[in-house]
Design a protein around this motif. Structure first.
Motif, PDB file in Angstrom:
ATOM      1  N   ASN A 117       0.552  -1.267   0.167  1.00 19.73           N
ATOM      2  CA  ASN A 117       0.308  -0.147   0.547  1.00 19.73           C
ATOM      3  C   ASN A 117       0.887   1.809   0.071  1.00 19.73           C
ATOM      4  N   THR A 118       1.708   1.483  -0.814  1.00 24.77           N
ATOM      5  CA  THR A 118       2.989   2.025  -1.345  1.00 24.77           C
ATOM      6  C   THR A 118       3.551   2.980  -2.499  1.00 24.77           C
ATOM      7  N   PRO A 119       3.285   3.807  -1.794  1.00 23.12           N
ATOM      8  CA  PRO A 119       3.156   4.761  -3.384  1.00 23.12           C
ATOM      9  C   PRO A 119       4.862   5.247  -3.605  1.00 23.12           C
ATOM     10  N   TYR A 120       5.180   4.831  -4.850  1.00 25.51           N
ATOM     11  CA  TYR A 120       6.768   5.749  -4.996  1.00 25.51           C
ATOM     12  C   TYR A 120       7.051   6.644  -6.203  1.00 25.51           C
ATOM     13  N   LEU A 121       7.988   7.473  -5.699  1.00 27.00           N
ATOM     14  CA  LEU A 121       8.493   8.045  -7.117  1.00 27.00           C
ATOM     15  C   LEU A 121      10.003   8.262  -6.933  1.00 27.00           C
ATOM     16  N   GLN A 122      10.238   7.781  -8.198  1.00 23.76           N
ATOM     17  CA  GLN A 122      11.538   7.283  -8.416  1.00 23.76           C
ATOM     18  C   GLN A 122      12.028   9.336  -9.362  1.00 23.76           C
ATOM     19  N   MET A 123      13.192   9.156  -8.570  1.00 24.80           N
ATOM     20  CA  MET A 123      13.882  10.435  -9.283  1.00 24.80           C
ATOM     21  C   MET A 123      15.099  10.115  -9.905  1.00 24.80           C
ATOM     22  N   ASP A 124      15.418  10.722 -11.066  1.00 20.17           N
ATOM     23  CA  ASP A 124      16.910  10.398 -11.783  1.00 20.17           C
ATOM     24  C   ASP A 124      17.576  11.715 -12.645  1.00 20.17           C
ATOM     25  N   SER A 125      18.333  11.532 -12.633  1.00 20.19           N
ATOM     26  CA  SER A 125      19.101  13.001 -13.271  1.00 20.19           C
ATOM     27  C   SER A 125      18.557  14.131 -12.335  1.00 20.19           C
ATOM     28  N   LEU A 126      18.775  14.475 -11.050  1.00 22.18           N
ATOM     29  CA  LEU A 126      18.548  15.595 -10.662  1.00 22.18           C
ATOM     30  C   LEU A 126      18.624  16.466 -10.841  1.00 22.18           C
ATOM     31  N   LYS A 127      17.481  17.979 -11.017  1.00 24.43           N
ATOM     32  CA  LYS A 127      18.176  18.959 -11.231  1.00 24.43           C
ATOM     33  C   LYS A 127      18.089  19.867 -10.094  1.00 24.43           C
ATOM     34  N   PRO A 128      19.452  21.008  -9.854  1.00 22.48           N
ATOM     35  CA  PRO A 128      18.753  21.611  -8.890  1.00 22.48           C
ATOM     36  C   PRO A 128      18.040  21.897  -8.603  1.00 22.48           C
ATOM     37  N   GLU A 129      17.071  22.557  -9.684  1.00 28.72           N
ATOM     38  CA  GLU A 129      15.272  23.355  -9.787  1.00 28.72           C
ATOM     39  C   GLU A 129      14.367  22.245  -9.274  1.00 28.72           C
ATOM     40  N   ASP A 130      15.208  20.855  -9.192  1.00 26.90           N
ATOM     41  CA  ASP A 130      14.390  19.584  -8.618  1.00 26.90           C
ATOM     42  C   ASP A 130      14.219  19.837  -6.976  1.00 26.90           C
ATOM     43  N   THR A 131      14.618  20.844  -6.130  1.00 28.46           N
ATOM     44  CA  THR A 131      15.062  20.837  -5.081  1.00 28.46           C
ATOM     45  C   THR A 131      13.541  21.510  -4.317  1.00 28.46           C
ATOM     46  N   ALA A 132      13.480  21.404  -3.543  1.00 18.83           N
ATOM     47  CA  ALA A 132      11.697  21.354  -3.491  1.00 18.83           C
ATOM     48  C   ALA A 132      11.498  20.457  -1.877  1.00 18.83           C
ATOM     49  N   MET A 133      10.412  20.967  -1.576  1.00 15.91           N
ATOM     50  CA  MET A 133      10.057  20.446  -0.342  1.00 15.91           C
ATOM     51  C   MET A 133       8.825  18.473  -1.460  1.00 15.91           C
ATOM     52  N   TYR A 134       8.594  18.174  -0.481  1.00 16.43           N
ATOM     53  CA  TYR A 134       7.965  16.890  -1.733  1.00 16.43           C
ATOM     54  C   TYR A 134       6.885  16.362  -0.738  1.00 16.43           C
ATOM     55  N   TYR A 135       5.780  16.269  -1.382  1.00 11.91           N
ATOM     56  CA  TYR A 135       4.253  15.662  -0.616  1.00 11.91           C
ATOM     57  C   TYR A 135       3.834  13.996  -1.511  1.00 11.91           C
ATOM     58  N   CYS A 136       3.134  13.579  -0.603  1.00 10.19           N
ATOM     59  CA  CYS A 136       2.720  13.016  -0.894  1.00 10.19           C
ATOM     60  C   CYS A 136       0.992  13.202  -0.821  1.00 10.19           C
ATOM     61  N   ALA A 137      -0.437  13.143  -1.421  1.00  9.73           N
ATOM     62  CA  ALA A 137      -2.010  13.465  -1.890  1.00  9.73           C
ATOM     63  C   ALA A 137      -2.046  12.583  -2.361  1.00  9.73           C
ATOM     64  N   ALA A 138      -3.577  12.207  -1.553  1.00 10.30           N
ATOM     65  CA  ALA A 138      -4.503  11.658  -2.341  1.00 10.30           C
ATOM     66  C   ALA A 138      -5.988  12.209  -2.246  1.00 10.30           C
ATOM     67  N   ARG A 139      -6.826  10.979  -3.437  1.00 12.95           N
ATOM     68  CA  ARG A 139      -8.002  11.699  -3.573  1.00 12.95           C
ATOM     69  C   ARG A 139      -8.583  10.651  -4.220  1.00 12.95           C
ATOM     70  N   ARG A 140      -9.742  10.224  -3.164  1.00  9.57           N
ATOM     71  CA  ARG A 140     -10.897   9.434  -3.790  1.00  9.57           C
ATOM     72  C   ARG A 140     -11.186  10.132  -4.981  1.00  9.57           C
ATOM     73  N   GLY A 141     -11.417   9.010  -6.090  1.00 11.93           N
ATOM     74  CA  GLY A 141     -12.459   8.521  -7.218  1.00 11.93           C
ATOM     75  C   GLY A 141     -11.006   9.138  -8.607  1.00 11.93           C
ATOM     76  N   VAL A 142     -11.476   9.437  -9.898  1.00 17.17           N
ATOM     77  CA  VAL A 142     -11.032   9.154 -10.851  1.00 17.17           C
ATOM     78  C   VAL A 142      -9.115  10.612 -10.864  1.00 17.17           C
ATOM     79  N   CYS A 143      -8.069  10.215 -11.609  1.00 15.16           N
ATOM     80  CA  CYS A 143      -7.449  11.214 -11.303  1.00 15.16           C
ATOM     81  C   CYS A 143      -7.692  12.215 -12.321  1.00 15.16           C
ATOM     82  N   TYR A 144      -7.946  13.573 -12.426  1.00 13.10           N
ATOM     83  CA  TYR A 144      -7.608  13.939 -13.499  1.00 13.10           C
ATOM     84  C   TYR A 144      -7.276  15.599 -13.535  1.00 13.10           C
TER      85      TYR A 144
END
Length: 124
Positions: free
Chosen positions: A77-104
């Protein structure tokens, strides 16, 4: 109550990789949209990747296409985010979020549940 806890952030040099995890509880695997967002200081929160649990459909922001991969381990029950070829502009706080229903949408307002975030810092 859906609870999300991110982990896996850290500091890397440009070109490096990190894998973020989001320990999720309180919901059934199917029928939910899981998204990864990020927010840099002084900037708005932006969606980077999302996946529909049950259908497997994924979407990426243009800024991360070809470099980031979102996936789901249904057994854990775990989603992952594999991040490759990282750039300085990728610097940030990263958040996981969920919603019931389809992704739109990558709009943060479309998501009902949020983790506390994990910091990613990419140095040049």
């Amino acid at each position: 109550q859906v609870q999300l806890v991110e982990s896996g952030g850290g500091s890397v040099q440009a070109g490096g990789s990190l894998r973020l995890s989001c320990a999720a509880s309180g919901y059934t695997s199917n029928g939910y949209c899981l998204g990864w967002f990020r927010q840099a200081p002084g900037k708005e929160r932006e969606g980077v990747a999302r996946i529909y649990i049950g259908g497997g459909t994924v979407h990426y922001a243009d800024s991360v296409k070809g470099r980031f991969t979102i996936s789901q381990d249904s057994a854990k029950n775990t989603p992952y985010l594999q991040m490759d070829s990282l750039k300085p502009e990728d610097t940030a706080m990263y958040y996981c979020a969920a919603r019931r229903g389809v992704c739109y949408s990558f709009s943060p307002g479309a998501y009902d549940y949020w983790g506390q975030g994990t910091q990613v810092t990419v140095s040049s």
